[in-house]
Write a protein that holds these residues in place. Sequence first.
Motif, PDB file in Angstrom:
ATOM      1  N   UNK A 191      44.981  42.448  46.440  1.00  0.00           N
ATOM      2  CA  UNK A 191      44.193  42.687  45.233  1.00  0.00           C
ATOM      3  C   UNK A 191      43.103  43.702  45.530  1.00  0.00           C
ATOM      4  N   UNK A 192      42.794  44.540  44.555  1.00  0.00           N
ATOM      5  CA  UNK A 192      41.736  45.526  44.708  1.00  0.00           C
ATOM      6  C   UNK A 192      40.386  44.854  44.590  1.00  0.00           C
ATOM      7  N   UNK A 193      39.472  45.199  45.475  1.00  0.00           N
ATOM      8  CA  UNK A 193      38.145  44.586  45.469  1.00  0.00           C
ATOM      9  C   UNK A 193      37.422  44.927  44.171  1.00  0.00           C
ATOM     10  N   UNK A 194      36.727  43.947  43.611  1.00  0.00           N
ATOM     11  CA  UNK A 194      35.892  44.175  42.442  1.00  0.00           C
ATOM     12  C   UNK A 194      36.609  44.135  41.113  1.00  0.00           C
ATOM     13  N   UNK A 195      37.936  43.991  41.076  1.00  0.00           N
ATOM     14  CA  UNK A 195      38.690  43.993  39.825  1.00  0.00           C
ATOM     15  C   UNK A 195      39.161  42.587  39.476  1.00  0.00           C
ATOM     16  N   UNK A 196      39.282  42.335  38.157  1.00  0.00           N
ATOM     17  CA  UNK A 196      39.860  41.075  37.704  1.00  0.00           C
ATOM     18  C   UNK A 196      41.375  41.130  37.842  1.00  0.00           C
ATOM     19  N   UNK A 197      41.979  40.010  38.219  1.00  0.00           N
ATOM     20  CA  UNK A 197      43.433  39.942  38.360  1.00  0.00           C
ATOM     21  C   UNK A 197      43.945  38.638  37.769  1.00  0.00           C
ATOM     22  N   UNK A 198      44.887  38.751  36.834  1.00  0.00           N
ATOM     23  CA  UNK A 198      45.567  37.599  36.258  1.00  0.00           C
ATOM     24  C   UNK A 198      47.057  37.827  36.427  1.00  0.00           C
ATOM     25  N   UNK A 199      47.791  36.797  36.861  1.00  0.00           N
ATOM     26  CA  UNK A 199      49.241  36.925  37.010  1.00  0.00           C
ATOM     27  C   UNK A 199      49.899  35.580  36.750  1.00  0.00           C
ATOM     28  N   UNK A 200      51.097  35.622  36.173  1.00  0.00           N
ATOM     29  CA  UNK A 200      51.898  34.426  35.960  1.00  0.00           C
ATOM     30  C   UNK A 200      53.101  34.460  36.870  1.00  0.00           C
TER      31      UNK A 200
ATOM     32  N   UNK B   1      47.589  32.627  38.401  1.00  0.00           N
ATOM     33  CA  UNK B   1      46.459  32.867  39.304  1.00  0.00           C
ATOM     34  C   UNK B   1      45.484  33.822  38.634  1.00  0.00           C
ATOM     35  N   UNK B   2      44.225  33.640  38.952  1.00  0.00           N
ATOM     36  CA  UNK B   2      43.193  34.495  38.354  1.00  0.00           C
ATOM     37  C   UNK B   2      42.051  34.660  39.350  1.00  0.00           C
ATOM     38  N   UNK B   3      41.555  35.889  39.455  1.00  0.00           N
ATOM     39  CA  UNK B   3      40.395  36.174  40.297  1.00  0.00           C
ATOM     40  C   UNK B   3      39.490  37.152  39.576  1.00  0.00           C
ATOM     41  N   UNK B   4      38.199  36.868  39.618  1.00  0.00           N
ATOM     42  CA  UNK B   4      37.186  37.742  39.039  1.00  0.00           C
ATOM     43  C   UNK B   4      36.000  37.768  39.997  1.00  0.00           C
ATOM     44  N   UNK B   5      35.939  38.773  40.872  1.00  0.00           N
ATOM     45  CA  UNK B   5      34.878  38.794  41.887  1.00  0.00           C
ATOM     46  C   UNK B   5      33.472  38.929  41.324  1.00  0.00           C
TER      47      UNK B   5
ATOM     48  N   UNK C  87      34.960  34.076  40.882  1.00  0.00           N
ATOM     49  CA  UNK C  87      36.002  33.165  40.403  1.00  0.00           C
ATOM     50  C   UNK C  87      37.318  33.471  41.108  1.00  0.00           C
ATOM     51  N   UNK C  88      37.981  32.431  41.572  1.00  0.00           N
ATOM     52  CA  UNK C  88      39.354  32.544  42.059  1.00  0.00           C
ATOM     53  C   UNK C  88      39.996  31.179  41.873  1.00  0.00           C
ATOM     54  N   UNK C  89      41.125  31.154  41.195  1.00  0.00           N
ATOM     55  CA  UNK C  89      41.776  29.871  40.951  1.00  0.00           C
ATOM     56  C   UNK C  89      43.280  30.033  40.828  1.00  0.00           C
TER      57      UNK C  89
END
Length: 274
Positions: free
Chosen positions: A1-10, A26-30, A88-90
């Motif tokens: 994942x790219x640092x600083x970017x939000x990522x959502x994937x199914x 999965x979801x991440x929002x640094x 956030x990361x879950x």
Amino acid sequence: MSAGEDHYAEHDPPASLRPFVRTIWTYASPNPSGAVQRIAPDGCPELILDIGSPYEEAGEDGVFRLQPRALFAGQMTRPLALRPVGPVELVAVRFEPDGARDWLGHSAHLAVDRRLDMTGRLGGLSVPAGDPSGQVAVMVALLEDHRRTQGWSIDPLVRAEVDGAQAEAAIPARAPAEQRALQRRFRDRVGISPRELRSILRFRRVFDHTADPSSDPMPWLEAGLEASYFDQPQMARDFRRYLGCTATDWARDQVELARRLASQSYKPSPHSPL
């Protein structure tokens, strides 16, 4: 994942879990904004594990309190207000509407509009940060083990009713005794009534039409009519009921996880065959 970017994937579940699990996401929002986010009912219970900072949830008294790191979110019939307090990361399991009964081990009705603490059952998991595929693999292994040891099953009558609701099929005519029996079984496996599920799915279809990637986004009223609402006031009532605001307010204010879930999880997803 790219640092600083939000990522959502199914992520698709394995075939053995498909009768029960719709998707694992999965979801991440640094760097979340900290804004309050409105989450609407979508007809599917979820099992959620926070790897980063847990969200705060607004209680009925309006006070925000920290959620547990691992929780089961039962069927929702009203909006949920969350706000992040840190990175956030879950990873989360989105069950089919009737798919989580055997994971819970008790009636799904007992989890309606509740977030049940699952720390005792998930707290010992070793989940790799920054690795969505690894996070999904851990959750799949957990579910597979529970399915094998506890013998998960699907109630065919309830599943047929869920399928009919998702397909917008006419409600079958039943004798009063048959209808009462279905209501009891549906409440146990899904948590809410068949009528409530149909209302939630109709509301969800509004987002299907506004976020359809195959065409230009529809105005809210047109999307509501496509979703089988009679008119704007009827749709507006459901926005108040399920999101606590108007469509315009939601579109203006919602960011991050709320918008990701609206644009992704509201897509129709037929049940996989048993």
